[in-house]
Design an enzyme around this catalytic site. Structure first.
Site, PDB file in Angstrom:
ATOM      1  N   MET A  30       2.983  -9.144 -11.956  1.00  0.00           N
ATOM      2  CA  MET A  30       4.422  -9.229 -11.699  1.00  0.00           C
ATOM      3  C   MET A  30       4.693 -10.250 -10.583  1.00  0.00           C
ATOM      4  SD  MET A  30       6.055  -5.540 -12.436  1.00  0.00           S
ATOM      5  CE  MET A  30       5.547  -4.720 -10.940  1.00  0.00           C
ATOM      6  N   GLY A  31       3.715 -11.118 -10.329  1.00  0.00           N
ATOM      7  CA  GLY A  31       3.919 -12.176  -9.327  1.00  0.00           C
ATOM      8  C   GLY A  31       3.732 -11.675  -7.909  1.00  0.00           C
ATOM      9  N   ALA A  32       4.269 -12.464  -6.944  1.00  0.00           N
ATOM     10  CA  ALA A  32       3.998 -12.221  -5.506  1.00  0.00           C
ATOM     11  C   ALA A  32       2.483 -12.070  -5.343  1.00  0.00           C
ATOM     12  CB  ALA A  32       4.759 -11.005  -4.991  1.00  0.00           C
ATOM     13  N   HIS A  34      -1.496 -12.197  -4.621  1.00  0.00           N
ATOM     14  CA  HIS A  34      -2.354 -12.068  -3.435  1.00  0.00           C
ATOM     15  C   HIS A  34      -3.806 -12.107  -3.902  1.00  0.00           C
ATOM     16  CE1 HIS A  34      -2.783  -7.982  -4.841  1.00  0.00           C
ATOM     17  NE2 HIS A  34      -1.490  -7.774  -4.733  1.00  0.00           N
ATOM     18  N   ARG A  35      -4.747 -11.897  -2.968  1.00  0.00           N
ATOM     19  CA  ARG A  35      -6.177 -12.006  -3.309  1.00  0.00           C
ATOM     20  C   ARG A  35      -6.612 -11.022  -4.392  1.00  0.00           C
ATOM     21  NH1 ARG A  35      -9.620 -10.536   0.215  1.00  0.00           N
ATOM     22  NH2 ARG A  35      -8.200  -9.828   1.840  1.00  0.00           N
ATOM     23  N   HIS A  37      -4.862 -10.198  -7.105  1.00  0.00           N
ATOM     24  CA  HIS A  37      -4.586 -10.865  -8.382  1.00  0.00           C
ATOM     25  C   HIS A  37      -5.597 -11.995  -8.622  1.00  0.00           C
ATOM     26  CE1 HIS A  37      -0.363  -9.484  -7.229  1.00  0.00           C
ATOM     27  NE2 HIS A  37      -0.556  -8.877  -8.381  1.00  0.00           N
ATOM     28  N   ASP A 150      -4.441   0.234  -9.795  1.00  0.00           N
ATOM     29  CA  ASP A 150      -3.544   1.009 -10.668  1.00  0.00           C
ATOM     30  C   ASP A 150      -4.411   1.736 -11.697  1.00  0.00           C
ATOM     31  OD1 ASP A 150      -0.684  -0.088  -9.904  1.00  0.00           O
ATOM     32  OD2 ASP A 150      -2.046  -1.795  -9.947  1.00  0.00           O
ATOM     33  N   ARG A 187       3.805  -5.302  -2.522  1.00  0.00           N
ATOM     34  CA  ARG A 187       4.800  -4.585  -1.718  1.00  0.00           C
ATOM     35  C   ARG A 187       4.475  -4.609  -0.218  1.00  0.00           C
ATOM     36  NH1 ARG A 187       5.242  -1.349  -6.605  1.00  0.00           N
ATOM     37  NH2 ARG A 187       7.444  -1.075  -7.060  1.00  0.00           N
TER      38      ARG A 187
HETATM   39  P1  AMP Z   1       1.033  -6.164 -10.184  1.00  0.00           P
HETATM   40  O1  AMP Z   1       1.432  -7.597 -10.041  1.00  0.00           O
HETATM   41  O2  AMP Z   1       1.100  -5.397  -8.899  1.00  0.00           O
HETATM   42  O3  AMP Z   1       1.687  -5.479 -11.342  1.00  0.00           O
HETATM   43  O4  AMP Z   1      -0.523  -6.185 -10.531  1.00  0.00           O
HETATM   44  C1  AMP Z   1      -1.044  -6.980 -11.554  1.00  0.00           C
HETATM   45  C2  AMP Z   1      -2.495  -6.635 -11.735  1.00  0.00           C
HETATM   46  O5  AMP Z   1      -3.188  -6.862 -10.515  1.00  0.00           O
HETATM   47  C3  AMP Z   1      -2.712  -5.139 -12.083  1.00  0.00           C
HETATM   48  O6  AMP Z   1      -3.760  -5.043 -13.021  1.00  0.00           O
HETATM   49  C4  AMP Z   1      -3.097  -4.550 -10.750  1.00  0.00           C
HETATM   50  O7  AMP Z   1      -3.897  -3.384 -10.872  1.00  0.00           O
HETATM   51  C5  AMP Z   1      -3.898  -5.701 -10.153  1.00  0.00           C
HETATM   52  N1  AMP Z   1      -3.950  -5.565  -8.691  1.00  0.00           N
HETATM   53  C6  AMP Z   1      -2.915  -5.373  -7.850  1.00  0.00           C
HETATM   54  N2  AMP Z   1      -3.366  -5.232  -6.579  1.00  0.00           N
HETATM   55  C7  AMP Z   1      -4.715  -5.320  -6.635  1.00  0.00           C
HETATM   56  C8  AMP Z   1      -5.767  -5.230  -5.666  1.00  0.00           C
HETATM   57  N3  AMP Z   1      -5.519  -5.026  -4.386  1.00  0.00           N
HETATM   58  N4  AMP Z   1      -7.032  -5.357  -6.092  1.00  0.00           N
HETATM   59  C9  AMP Z   1      -7.323  -5.568  -7.411  1.00  0.00           C
HETATM   60  N5  AMP Z   1      -6.374  -5.656  -8.379  1.00  0.00           N
HETATM   61  C10 AMP Z   1      -5.089  -5.534  -7.994  1.00  0.00           C
END
Ligand code: AMP
Length: 281
Positions: A30-32, A34-35, A37, A150, A187
């Site tokens: 969903m963007g934003a 970080h390491r 991703h 997640d 977040r």
């Molecule tokens: P999101 O953008 O938060 O929906 O996350 C996109 C993908 O990145 C999902 O598969 C998350 O589980 C994964 N993700 C988010 N934060 C982390 C993290 N700290 N370490 C590893 N994978 C992550």
């Protein structure tokens, strides 16, 4: 790297690569970025010829409109990071591209969709399931990468792939943390330095509970101790549960360490954070 907004264009491009027998990897986000991703992108690059990263804030998985409004957005920086990290395609569709008006399809995941995150965020997993199913159909990845951060979402998507016969292998990538142990999350940008310190309670409490489990202390006593810790740190705990890592049902009496996950959701400075730990990994 090519940025694509239209699914029809991406379908055409992917079909050419499929014809050439290239291995396609998908990293949905969903963007934003970080390491955390970027770790998924790195893993995808190891195994795939072509890596597609989607950046799409899926409105159907937000049960709270304020949460959707407040969700961090940084498209320009995200695209630069993806380019730097060797991503081949960024798929950034609009809402109109992804959802017909009056979309009424719902996917019922059964009990696993109703507990923990499913209980506190009604409709969340239906939205997640819907968008992932769309991406799997559009991109037809050989492998898709998701974070352990997640964990319940990973179980939901595994169920989706099994039950709807998607021809995609799923890889779960361990949670990336900052040097203090705080799980990286988009977040976290909303947290002050003090908030970040407070948020460490999630990680420390998971480790404490894990140590207690390994010492065979009973689960009810562990939960009572941890709840008191959140109370004394003035953190609003939504749930802290010891569950089966596949079904997410609560575990009352522990028979095997292999099946256990501990999951937490809590609010720090009004920001909802989640984390989890597996006992035997
Ligand atoms: P999101 O953008 O938060 O929906 O996350 C996109 C993908 O990145 C999902 O598969 C998350 O589980 C994964 N993700 C988010 N934060 C982390 C993290 N700290 N370490 C590893 N994978 C992550």
């Amino acid at each position: 790297m090519q940025v694509i907004n239209e699914s029809s264009l991406l379908i055409d491009i992917i079909s050419t690569y499929k014809f050439q027998k290239k291995i396609i990897g998908l990293v949905p986000t969903m963007g934003a970025l970080h390491r955390g991703h970027l770790q998924l992108i790195e893993k995808a690059k190891l195994n795939c010829d072509i890596v597609v990263c989607s950046i799409y804030i899926n409105p159907t998985q937000f049960n709270n409109p304020t949460d959707l409004d407040k969700y961090p957005r940084s498209m320009t920086a995200d695209l630069a990071l993806l380019e730097e990290n060797g991503c081949d395609f960024a798929f950034c569709p609009t809402d109109e591209e992804m959802f017909e008006k009056g979309n009424t399809i719902t996917i019922d995941f059964g009990n696993i969709g109703k507990v923990l995150e499913g209980h506190f965020r009604p409709g969340h997993f239906n939205g997640v399931g819907l968008i992932v199913a769309k991406f799997l159909n559009i991109i037809q990845p050989d492998i898709a990468y998701f974070g352990q951060k997640d964990l319940q979402q990973f179980a939901i998507i595994s169920s989706l792939v099994r039950n709807l016969n998607f021809n995609t292998q799923l890889i779960r990538v361990p949670t990336v943390r900052d040097k203090n142990g705080l799980a990286l999350s988009s977040r976290n940008v909303h947290l002050s330095e003090e908030g970040k310190q407070k948020a460490l309670t999630l990680h420390t409490s998971l480790n404490t509970a894990k140590n207690r489990i390994l010492k065979n202390i009973n689960t009810k006593d562990i939960i009572t101790e941890i709840k008191a810790l959140y109370h004394s740190n003035d953190i609003a705990l939504e749930y802290f549960e010891i569950v089966n890592k596949d079904t997410f049902e609560k575990i009352i009496s522990i028979k095997s360490f292999n099946t256990i996950a501990i999951c937490v959701a809590a609010y720090v400075e009004g920001i909802r954070l989640i984390d989890n730990i597996l006992i035997n990994e």
